[in-house]
Design a protein around this motif. Structure first.
Motif, mmCIF file in Angstrom:
data_model
loop_
_atom_site.group_PDB
_atom_site.id
_atom_site.type_symbol
_atom_site.label_atom_id
_atom_site.label_comp_id
_atom_site.label_asym_id
_atom_site.label_seq_id
_atom_site.Cartn_x
_atom_site.Cartn_y
_atom_site.Cartn_z
ATOM 1 N N TYR A 175 0.825 -1.209 0.000
ATOM 2 C CA TYR A 175 0.000 0.000 0.000
ATOM 3 C C TYR A 175 0.862 1.263 0.000
ATOM 4 O O TYR A 175 0.500 2.267 -0.617
ATOM 5 C CB TYR A 175 -0.950 -0.013 1.190
ATOM 6 N N ALA A 176 2.004 1.223 0.665
ATOM 7 C CA ALA A 176 2.897 2.383 0.674
ATOM 8 C C ALA A 176 3.429 2.663 -0.727
ATOM 9 O O ALA A 176 3.529 3.832 -1.150
ATOM 10 C CB ALA A 176 4.054 2.152 1.643
ATOM 11 N N ARG A 177 3.751 1.602 -1.462
ATOM 12 C CA ARG A 177 4.298 1.770 -2.813
ATOM 13 C C ARG A 177 3.233 2.197 -3.811
ATOM 14 O O ARG A 177 3.560 2.764 -4.853
ATOM 15 C CB ARG A 177 4.931 0.465 -3.299
ATOM 16 N N HIS A 178 1.983 1.914 -3.514
ATOM 17 C CA HIS A 178 0.925 2.154 -4.494
ATOM 18 C C HIS A 178 -0.074 3.224 -4.053
ATOM 19 O O HIS A 178 -1.261 3.152 -4.376
ATOM 20 C CB HIS A 178 0.223 0.838 -4.825
ATOM 21 N N GLY A 179 0.431 4.214 -3.364
ATOM 22 C CA GLY A 179 -0.358 5.408 -3.100
ATOM 23 C C GLY A 179 -1.516 5.249 -2.143
ATOM 24 O O GLY A 179 -2.513 5.968 -2.240
ATOM 25 N N GLU A 212 4.259 9.491 8.010
ATOM 26 C CA GLU A 212 3.662 10.500 8.884
ATOM 27 C C GLU A 212 4.363 11.848 8.772
ATOM 28 O O GLU A 212 3.713 12.897 8.711
ATOM 29 C CB GLU A 212 3.691 10.014 10.335
ATOM 30 N N SER A 213 5.688 11.833 8.709
ATOM 31 C CA SER A 213 6.434 13.091 8.696
ATOM 32 C C SER A 213 6.340 13.813 7.358
ATOM 33 O O SER A 213 6.458 15.027 7.290
ATOM 34 C CB SER A 213 7.906 12.838 9.037
ATOM 35 N N GLN A 214 6.108 13.057 6.273
ATOM 36 C CA GLN A 214 6.093 13.679 4.956
ATOM 37 C C GLN A 214 4.676 13.894 4.417
ATOM 38 O O GLN A 214 4.486 14.187 3.238
ATOM 39 C CB GLN A 214 6.910 12.834 3.973
ATOM 40 N N ASN A 215 3.695 13.728 5.290
ATOM 41 C CA ASN A 215 2.314 14.023 4.912
ATOM 42 C C ASN A 215 1.841 13.226 3.691
ATOM 43 O O ASN A 215 1.094 13.734 2.851
ATOM 44 C CB ASN A 215 2.145 15.523 4.621
ATOM 45 N N LEU A 216 2.302 11.980 3.582
ATOM 46 C CA LEU A 216 1.943 11.183 2.410
ATOM 47 C C LEU A 216 0.496 10.704 2.455
ATOM 48 O O LEU A 216 0.011 10.132 1.475
ATOM 49 C CB LEU A 216 2.888 9.981 2.282
ATOM 50 N N SER A 217 -0.178 10.924 3.572
ATOM 51 C CA SER A 217 -1.596 10.585 3.615
ATOM 52 C C SER A 217 -2.458 11.748 3.134
ATOM 53 O O SER A 217 -3.682 11.647 3.101
ATOM 54 C CB SER A 217 -2.004 10.193 5.045
ATOM 55 N N ASP A 218 -1.821 12.843 2.735
ATOM 56 C CA ASP A 218 -2.531 14.011 2.217
ATOM 57 C C ASP A 218 -3.376 13.610 1.005
ATOM 58 O O ASP A 218 -2.920 12.883 0.117
ATOM 59 C CB ASP A 218 -1.503 15.079 1.815
ATOM 60 N N THR A 219 -4.603 14.118 0.928
ATOM 61 C CA THR A 219 -5.527 13.767 -0.155
ATOM 62 C C THR A 219 -4.955 14.136 -1.510
ATOM 63 O O THR A 219 -5.102 13.391 -2.489
ATOM 64 C CB THR A 219 -6.881 14.477 0.051
ATOM 65 N N GLN A 220 -4.310 15.294 -1.614
ATOM 66 C CA GLN A 220 -3.752 15.722 -2.896
ATOM 67 C C GLN A 220 -2.684 14.743 -3.385
ATOM 68 O O GLN A 220 -2.624 14.422 -4.578
ATOM 69 C CB GLN A 220 -3.156 17.125 -2.752
ATOM 70 N N PHE A 221 -1.843 14.272 -2.459
ATOM 71 C CA PHE A 221 -0.803 13.319 -2.845
ATOM 72 C C PHE A 221 -1.435 12.029 -3.361
ATOM 73 O O PHE A 221 -1.044 11.499 -4.401
ATOM 74 C CB PHE A 221 0.105 13.023 -1.649
ATOM 75 N N GLU A 223 -4.452 11.539 -4.581
ATOM 76 C CA GLU A 223 -5.151 11.752 -5.852
ATOM 77 C C GLU A 223 -4.152 11.867 -7.002
ATOM 78 O O GLU A 223 -4.395 11.340 -8.092
ATOM 79 C CB GLU A 223 -6.018 13.013 -5.773
ATOM 80 N N ALA A 224 -3.048 12.570 -6.753
ATOM 81 C CA ALA A 224 -2.036 12.726 -7.800
ATOM 82 C C ALA A 224 -1.502 11.370 -8.235
ATOM 83 O O ALA A 224 -1.401 11.080 -9.438
ATOM 84 C CB ALA A 224 -0.901 13.609 -7.293
#
Length: 365
Positions: A175-179, A212-221, A223-224
């Motif tokens: 899941y980390a590798r695939h957004g 967590e530190s890089q905000n990779l759960s951000d919706t924009q990330f 969706e991109a």
């Protein structure tokens, strides 16, 4: 062609004892055998228990809900109690050697043989991840199809009770590798709670901290990533630029931007994005490879070669890296080197289509 087209069904021959290795055959049930000649022309003298087991396994692989599936399972596990272990080892070896098609059929058979065995399903999911990675640069549809199979397997696995901790770890990485950072966090945290391998727990915690530190759960990330994966690069680039406006030092964001730009063949812009990713993050194989592709397309062949060699030191058997070294060598008119790289790919993965194609071209076929 249906995978089971060559399966024929025969009655239990009269001369055969009904007790086979502790299993009692049912004369009312037909035995499956794989044959290209058809039932009418099949020579019963050629019949062997190995043929019958092989046919049963094929049916369990591609038709696990067959009417006689439970009968086949009982038959196989009774007369061949060590077969599951042997098949698992064979499938893992085939996977390591890049023979993914054969490995897939064996893992499917193991899943059909043990429909409630979670490790068998996880092994199949890991195989499909490799299929997706291999297809990513040459067939987006095939890559996406393999990813969907992984998602389907994990959905089924985590609906079960008593899921092994290792399944959570594998799913977390996937899941980390695939957004899917939220799902990744869920499974990585589960592994940290339930796992017993200190080294793997430490690695899982590092990935949790990174997400967590890089905000990779951000919706924009998210969706991109999804837009680019689905072929909507322009939409993905727009979203990731919005993300980077708020998080300019997140290297993964620059990587996703470069990925989208490279897919649109905007190589100079993609190169700049990948270089920025390297400024803010680690020199990982994927980033080095993507940057090398851009450099190669921009005619910067020495730079591309250096990047690929650096990546190869990290992953010496990465066929994608080795193939790209072959392509760079061709463009540098280093034909002998190119041929060596493509042959090296085929030693690892005999069915690799890129290396096969280039070697055929080099040999004038």
């Amino acid at each position: 062609m249906n995978k089971l087209d060559n399966i024929i069904y025969i009655s239990v021959p009269e001369h055969i004892e009904l007790d086979v290795g502790g299993f009692t055959l049912d004369r009312d049930r037909l035995l499956p055998v794989e044959s290209t000649s058809g039932a009418d022309r099949y020579n019963i003298e050629d019949l062997s228990w190995e043929q019958i087991v092989a046919a049963m396994l094929k049916i369990l692989a591609y038709a696990p809900h067959h009417d006689d599936a439970d009968y086949y399972r009982e038959f196989i596990t009774t007369i061949s109690p060590d077969l599951i272990t042997d098949l698992t080892q064979t499938a893992i070896l085939k996977t390591r050697n890049g023979d993914l098609e054969v490995a897939e059929e064996i893992f499917l058979a193991l899943c059909g043989l043990q429909p409630h065995d979670i490790p068998a399903s996880v092994n199949l999911a890991l195989l499909y991840e490799q299929v997706a990675d291999r297809a990513a640069e040459i067939d987006d549809d095939a890559s996406q199809e393999a990813i969907e199979k992984v998602l389907e397997i994990y959905h089924r696995v985590f609906a079960a009770d008593d899921v092994p901790a290792e399944a959570h770890l594998n799913a977390g990485y996937f899941y980390a590798r695939h957004g899917e950072p939220e799902r990744a966090l869920e499974h990585l945290r589960a592994y940290c709670d339930e796992g017993d391998d200190d080294e793997k727990i430490e690695e899982a915690r590092r990935l949790i901290d990174e997400i967590e530190s890089q905000n990779l759960s951000d919706t924009q990330f998210k969706e991109a990533y999804d837009f680019i994966r689905m072929g909507r690069e322009a939409d993905g680039i727009e979203r990731i630029r919005e993300f980077l406006a708020s998080h300019p030092t997140v290297w993964n964001g620059w990587f996703v931007l470069g990925w989208g730009l490279r897919r649109m063949e905007r190589y100079a812009d993609a190169r700049d994005a990948f270089n920025t990713a390297l400024e803010h993050g680690p020199r990982r194989t994927d980033t080095l490879n993507e940057l090398a592709i851009c450099s190669m397309e921009l005619g910067e062949l020495d730079t591309a070669r250096d990047l690929l060699i650096e990546a190869l030191r990290q992953e010496p058997e990465n066929t994608k890296i080795i193939s790209n070294l072959g392509i760079v060598s061709l463009r540098q008119e280093r034909t002998t080197d190119a041929e060596g790289f493509f042959r090296a790919v085929l030693e690892i993965d005999p069915s690799d289509p890129i290396a096969t194609s280039y070697l055929a071209e080099l040999n004038g076929q």
